[in-house]
Scaffold this motif. Structure first.
Motif, PDB file in Angstrom:
ATOM      1  N   UNK A 156      77.567  13.898 -67.794  1.00 60.20           N
ATOM      2  CA  UNK A 156      76.988  12.888 -68.675  1.00 60.20           C
ATOM      3  C   UNK A 156      76.128  11.875 -67.930  1.00 60.20           C
ATOM      4  N   UNK A 157      76.265  11.795 -66.580  1.00 61.01           N
ATOM      5  CA  UNK A 157      75.503  10.826 -65.807  1.00 61.01           C
ATOM      6  C   UNK A 157      74.107  11.330 -65.448  1.00 61.01           C
ATOM      7  N   UNK A 158      73.803  12.576 -65.807  1.00 59.79           N
ATOM      8  CA  UNK A 158      72.511  13.142 -65.430  1.00 59.79           C
ATOM      9  C   UNK A 158      71.356  12.335 -65.993  1.00 59.79           C
ATOM     10  N   UNK A 169      66.567   6.973 -63.326  1.00 54.80           N
ATOM     11  CA  UNK A 169      66.372   6.198 -62.105  1.00 54.80           C
ATOM     12  C   UNK A 169      65.130   6.663 -61.343  1.00 54.80           C
ATOM     13  N   UNK A 170      64.871   7.968 -61.379  1.00 53.93           N
ATOM     14  CA  UNK A 170      63.751   8.529 -60.628  1.00 53.93           C
ATOM     15  C   UNK A 170      62.571   8.910 -61.530  1.00 53.93           C
ATOM     16  N   UNK A 171      62.578   8.445 -62.764  1.00 56.82           N
ATOM     17  CA  UNK A 171      61.496   8.784 -63.685  1.00 56.82           C
ATOM     18  C   UNK A 171      60.339   7.782 -63.558  1.00 56.82           C
ATOM     19  N   UNK A 172      59.120   8.259 -63.305  1.00 55.37           N
ATOM     20  CA  UNK A 172      57.959   7.351 -63.285  1.00 55.37           C
ATOM     21  C   UNK A 172      57.466   7.093 -64.710  1.00 55.37           C
ATOM     22  N   UNK A 173      58.125   6.204 -65.402  1.00 49.78           N
ATOM     23  CA  UNK A 173      57.778   5.917 -66.801  1.00 49.78           C
ATOM     24  C   UNK A 173      56.278   5.628 -66.918  1.00 49.78           C
ATOM     25  N   UNK A 174      55.624   6.131 -67.935  1.00 51.52           N
ATOM     26  CA  UNK A 174      54.164   5.962 -68.026  1.00 51.52           C
ATOM     27  C   UNK A 174      53.698   4.566 -68.407  1.00 51.52           C
ATOM     28  N   UNK A 175      54.514   3.782 -69.108  1.00 54.49           N
ATOM     29  CA  UNK A 175      54.050   2.481 -69.615  1.00 54.49           C
ATOM     30  C   UNK A 175      54.846   1.299 -69.086  1.00 54.49           C
ATOM     31  N   UNK A 176      56.152   1.354 -69.188  1.00 54.64           N
ATOM     32  CA  UNK A 176      56.987   0.189 -68.917  1.00 54.64           C
ATOM     33  C   UNK A 176      56.875  -0.371 -67.497  1.00 54.64           C
ATOM     34  N   UNK A 204      72.875   2.308 -72.854  1.00 58.98           N
ATOM     35  CA  UNK A 204      72.496   2.624 -71.474  1.00 58.98           C
ATOM     36  C   UNK A 204      71.024   2.325 -71.228  1.00 58.98           C
ATOM     37  N   UNK A 205      70.736   1.788 -70.072  1.00 57.94           N
ATOM     38  CA  UNK A 205      69.373   1.320 -69.790  1.00 57.94           C
ATOM     39  C   UNK A 205      68.353   2.443 -69.866  1.00 57.94           C
ATOM     40  N   UNK A 206      68.697   3.637 -69.392  1.00 55.67           N
ATOM     41  CA  UNK A 206      67.723   4.722 -69.409  1.00 55.67           C
ATOM     42  C   UNK A 206      67.390   5.153 -70.834  1.00 55.67           C
ATOM     43  N   UNK A 207      68.376   5.054 -71.735  1.00 61.94           N
ATOM     44  CA  UNK A 207      68.114   5.391 -73.141  1.00 61.94           C
ATOM     45  C   UNK A 207      67.215   4.328 -73.774  1.00 61.94           C
ATOM     46  N   UNK A 208      67.442   3.073 -73.408  1.00 61.82           N
ATOM     47  CA  UNK A 208      66.573   1.994 -73.909  1.00 61.82           C
ATOM     48  C   UNK A 208      65.146   2.212 -73.421  1.00 61.82           C
ATOM     49  N   UNK A 209      64.988   2.535 -72.136  1.00 62.58           N
ATOM     50  CA  UNK A 209      63.647   2.765 -71.589  1.00 62.58           C
ATOM     51  C   UNK A 209      62.973   3.941 -72.282  1.00 62.58           C
ATOM     52  N   UNK A 210      63.726   5.024 -72.490  1.00 59.92           N
ATOM     53  CA  UNK A 210      63.155   6.202 -73.142  1.00 59.92           C
ATOM     54  C   UNK A 210      62.746   5.893 -74.580  1.00 59.92           C
ATOM     55  N   UNK A 211      63.620   5.172 -75.296  1.00 60.30           N
ATOM     56  CA  UNK A 211      63.314   4.850 -76.690  1.00 60.30           C
ATOM     57  C   UNK A 211      62.098   3.961 -76.832  1.00 60.30           C
ATOM     58  N   UNK A 212      61.960   2.962 -75.963  1.00 63.24           N
ATOM     59  CA  UNK A 212      60.788   2.077 -76.021  1.00 63.24           C
ATOM     60  C   UNK A 212      59.523   2.850 -75.650  1.00 63.24           C
ATOM     61  N   UNK A 239      65.147  19.214 -65.595  1.00 61.54           N
ATOM     62  CA  UNK A 239      66.108  18.968 -64.514  1.00 61.54           C
ATOM     63  C   UNK A 239      67.460  18.496 -65.033  1.00 61.54           C
ATOM     64  N   UNK A 240      67.581  18.265 -66.324  1.00 61.54           N
ATOM     65  CA  UNK A 240      68.857  17.837 -66.898  1.00 61.54           C
ATOM     66  C   UNK A 240      69.775  19.048 -67.031  1.00 61.54           C
ATOM     67  N   UNK A 241      70.944  18.987 -66.386  1.00 58.86           N
ATOM     68  CA  UNK A 241      71.863  20.115 -66.358  1.00 58.86           C
ATOM     69  C   UNK A 241      73.197  19.739 -66.985  1.00 58.86           C
ATOM     70  N   UNK A 242      73.889  20.752 -67.414  1.00 54.23           N
ATOM     71  CA  UNK A 242      75.239  20.542 -67.924  1.00 54.23           C
ATOM     72  C   UNK A 242      75.272  20.386 -69.432  1.00 54.23           C
ATOM     73  N   UNK A 243      76.395  20.796 -70.005  1.00 54.55           N
ATOM     74  CA  UNK A 243      76.538  20.734 -71.458  1.00 54.55           C
ATOM     75  C   UNK A 243      76.552  19.305 -71.973  1.00 54.55           C
TER      76      UNK A 243
END
Length: 865
Positions: free
Chosen positions: A537-539, A545-552, A595-603, A622-626
């Motif tokens: 679930x931490x993936x 953390x390593x995503x180069x967000x295009x806008x934010x 979670x911060x990454x979900x907030x960043x993705x949603x915005x 690169x997201x692995x696991x069920x």
């Protein structure tokens, strides 16, 4: 590219020699990092003048080096290197797949081993596409084809056959193939088919030997084609395959070996000789030590003999070779002159001038200055003391070496610490393994080192805390740094290691790594698991953390003031983010804590769905696991709480992906094309993430942080250690001060990071260990091969890059730097690769401080010259 004065002079002299009548051969022997390839490129431009086309054939020891330097020659064509079609990478494939032509240049890039078949012992069957051409060529000879197919079936024994498929002989002519067959099979008259059939009846040949022989047929036929025959041959790092120019005399009575030697001479003559011989430009920083393709020295002890042989090749004149040999003897005799100082100097000067007069028309050499006024190097000359334990180690080594190596023992021990434990790969290693272990051995990770220079070197490079830093502080900090980067005690600067022995770098890297890890691991003991590994679930958080967000990330421009505290930087970043979100109608009165990454993705999805789709496609790969969330199904977010804003501003300020995103914009690195975005994310995910996950780094970062989870502690360290200033500084170094542009900056950043340690052999007691070390001979960059026509797919490969080492590399890494510069660099250990007196044993020397300007010199660089 504007040339330096010494480069311009070399170009002038070399061009004049290569345009003239005669052998048309020249050597550029400049030190490593002084632009030999740039000089060669400019010479090619000079030779192209007045011609409709210039075929440039570039040969080097490996495809990696070829891929690195190909763009410099491809630039001659005016075609974008990423769009350039290099054609076939083997001589047999070239007639049907020529390199793309532009501006009157056609650039061929090969390695001698693959292009001149049969040179090196081992498998001789080549690539499948080559064998397909052989199968098609044999159809003109039905009886020969039938015999070869029978042998192929017998060899395969129901498995895969070598010559099962046909290929397209486009570009070849039947006449040229038959002519080459006659030369290769030594049949100048009569039926070539009958001669080949008779050859196949011999007991010492089989279908594998036949395939190797016919690969030579196709290579020879290709070299004789006008569209392939080179006008300029560039032999880069030729000292590593010098049997191309100084062939080994075949003294064996074995018939097959004699035939292979004859065929090798035929191919070399077709490449470098003929009625219209090409210009030949040799490039090497160490031309005095010539090696065969197999790795053994042409002259194991007398390296002057190699230089004499080289002069004979360049002049293509036995008389010149003899004159150089006699002049070198005179020079040696002059060095032994007995008399007054003036008489000795006059004798040496006369001999030196005579030798230079003979060599100057054949070669040019430029070296870096070692001593000059207003030197930037701190040339302190520390005195090391020899202790009892040092002599115990030396005494054991000298006694174990035996009479054969007794004369070498002092020089080896001086340079190579703990030689009885580290000199694997040397001829003396068998004797060392058979002997009793030394009374004093390294490997416990404790106690004082039993080697005088190594003790001083260990003091220079720093203690465990210094060596565990994943990056060095920036030259100019943007705010007040904290933790291990705070500067409360000075960090070691750059350290270069000079040694003429190959064993010194590996020995020192192993010894420093053992001390860093607290001793050798027990046999079969597993290495500690690296951190920052995806799964569960931490993936999503790790990818974020390593995503180069295009806008934010662009919502924040970190505050830059040397005395500013991190608290002020964080507060300012939050204010900037609030203004940015409000301008895009994102409400800040929410009550949730997602979670911060979900907030960043949603915005990001709310701001621009198209750019978010690009991000989600990268993340889903690169997201692995069920338990991993599907990024494509994450909802838009247009309302956030104050707590989420605070967490998001910290994330954007400190996450590696957001830091790189801002740096890309500052340095005009485009991210418009899908492959550019993929390369950028690959750098972050495949290179930077594993690098920062090393246990040595993690232990230091975790111990200096209050955060319990390592990803959180790492993000905190990014701020405390000024990582963004470091990264920005290095990108400036590569672009403004270097020659990288656009996505090449990211490629060179990617090349500089080691995602896994290398292994060095290390003996303790009777047990051989493999010590993990961070080290490499040159920086590597990931690069995708240019497109190929007609549906051929180009694999991704890694190619070395002669770029400066970057500041955020681990301080304990062992490096060979091709172009050292003193801007924000870590403590490094580097073996000297400059041309020095042949045959002189090495010693460890440390030079402190940045790189200095160059001293230009013309003519040979000989011992004492």
């Amino acid at each position: 590219m504007e040339l330096a004065p010494f480069q311009s002079r070399t170009v002038e002299v070399a061009s004049e020699v290569l345009k003239a009548n005669g052998p048309r051969r020249f050597l550029v022997a400049d030190e490593v990092g002084l632009g030999k390839t740039v000089i060669a490129r400019t010479i090619a431009q000079r030779l192209r003048a007045g011609r409709r086309r210039l075929n440039v054939m570039y040969l080097c020891p490996s495809l990696e080096i070829a891929g690195q330097n190909r763009p410099k020659f491809v630039s001659l064509t005016g075609i974008d290197p990423d769009e350039y079609d290099p054609g076939g990478d083997r001589l047999a494939l070239v007639p049907g797949w020529l390199p793309e032509e532009g501006n009157g240049f056609r650039v061929f890039t090969f390695t001698p081993e693959t292009s001149l078949p049969g040179w090196k012992p081992g498998p001789r069957t080549g690539r499948k596409t080559e064998r397909e051409l052989i199968r098609s060529a044999l159809e003109r000879f039905p009886a020969l084809l039938s015999a070869v197919k029978r042998l192929d079936r017998e060899r395969a024994a129901g498995g895969r056959r070598l010559l099962a498929d046909r290929g397209d002989l486009k570009g070849f002519t039947a006449i040229e193939i038959e002519r080459a067959m006659r030369d290769i099979f030594d049949c100048q008259s009569g039926s070539i088919e009958k001669a080949a059939l008779k050859w196949l009846e011999r007991d010492d040949v089989d279908v594998v030997e036949f395939v190797g022989r016919f690969r030579s047929v196709l290579a020879l036929a290709a070299l004789r084609l006008k569209k392939v025959k080179p006008d300029l041959v560039v032999l880069d790092e030729f000292h590593r395959y010098a049997d191309l120019i100084v062939p080994k005399a075949e003294t064996s009575n074995v018939r097959l070996k004699q035939e292979r030697a004859r065929i090798h001479r035929l191919l070399v003559e077709a490449l470098l000789g003929g009625d219209e011989r090409p210009a030949v430009l040799l490039l090497s920083a160490t031309p005095y030590r010539l090696r065969r393709l197999g790795g053994d020295d042409i002259h194991e002890v007398d390296h002057y003999r190699s230089l004499i042989d080289l002069a004979g090749f360049l002049a293509d004149d036995e008389g010149c070779r003899a004159a150089v040999e006699e002049a070198m003897r005179d020079y040696r005799r002059a060095l032994k002159t007995i008399g007054t100082g003036d008489a000795i100097r006059a004798s040496v000067l006369r001999a030196k001038e005579r030798l230079e007069a003979l060599l100057r028309p054949l070669m040019a050499r430029t070296e870096r200055a070692l001593v000059h006024k207003e030197d930037l190097f701190d040339r302190d000359n520390p005195q090391v003391s020899v202790e009892t334990q040092d002599l115990v180690v030396f005494k054991h080594f000298a006694e174990t070496a035996g009479a054969e190596f007794a004369g070498w023992a002092p020089a080896m021990w001086t340079s190579i610490p703990y030689p009885a434990q580290t000199m694997h790969g040397y001829k003396i290693w068998k004797s060392l393994q058979a002997a009793k272990p030394a009374p004093i051995e390294a490997g416990s990770g404790k106690g004082n080192l039993a080697h005088p220079q190594l003790r001083h070197l260990a003091h220079l490079v720093g203690d465990k805390a210094h060596l565990s830093l994943p990056w060095q502080p920036p030259t100019v900090a943007w705010w007040r740094l904290e933790g291990p980067w705070s500067g409360r005690r000075p960090l070691p600067g750059k350290t270069l290691l000079f040694s003429r022995w190959r064993g010194a770098p590996t020995a020192i890297s192993a010894l420093l790594s053992i001390n860093l890890s607290g001793g050798l691991r027990k046999p079969k003991e597993k290495a500690p698991v690296a951190l920052l590994r995806p799964g569960g679930s931490e993936t999503g958080a790790l990818v974020g953390l390593f995503m180069p967000w295009p806008s934010l990330p662009l919502a924040i421009e970190p505050r830059k003031s040397r005395g500013t505290t991190l608290a002020s930087v964080r507060a300012d970043a939050r204010r900037q983010l609030e203004v940015y979100l409000q301008a895009r109608r994102i409400r800040l009165d929410g009550t949730e804590k997602r979670p911060t990454w979900i907030v960043a993705a949603g915005i990001e999805r709310e701001i621009n769905g198209t750019t978010y789709q690009r991000v989600s496609s990268l993340a889903d790969r690169v997201s692995r696991g069920a338990k991993a969330k599907n990024w494509s199904s994450l909802p838009k977010i247009n309302r956030v709480s104050p707590a989420e804003v605070a967490a998001l501003s910290d994330h954007l300020l400190s996450s590696p992906g957001s830091i790189l995103a801002r740096c890309l914009v500052r340095h005009d690195v485009p991210q418009d094309r899908p492959r550019d975005r993929q390369r950028t994310f690959a750098f972050l995910w495949e290179n930077l993430r594993p690098y920062l996950g090393h246990r040595a780094f993690a232990d230091l970062i975790q111990s200096s942080s209050k955060k319990k989870r390592y990803p959180d502690a790492l993000a905190d360290a990014m701020l405390r250690g000024g990582f963004e200033a470091v990264l920005d500084e290095q990108m400036c170094l590569l672009s403004s001060l270097g020659d990288a542009e656009g996505q090449e900056i990211v490629e060179q950043l990617s090349a500089s990071l080691l995602d896994r340690p290398g292994l060095v052999q290390f003996r303790r007691g009777r047990t051989n260990h493999r010590v993990p070390v961070q080290g490499r001979d040159s920086l590597r960059r990931r690069r995708t091969e240019p497109r190929r026509k007609e549906g051929n797919k180009a694999p991704s490969q890694q190619h070395p890059s002669p770029r400066v080492q970057l500041a955020f590399l681990a301080a304990h890494a062992l490096h060979h730097l091709d172009r050292p510069r003193g801007i924000g660099l870590p403590s490094l250990v580097q073996p000297d690769r400059s041309l020095g007196p042949p045959g002189r044993s090495g010693r460890l020397r440390a030079a402190r401080g940045p790189h200095r300007s160059l001293r230009e010199s013309r003519g040979p660089a000989l011992a004492g010259a």
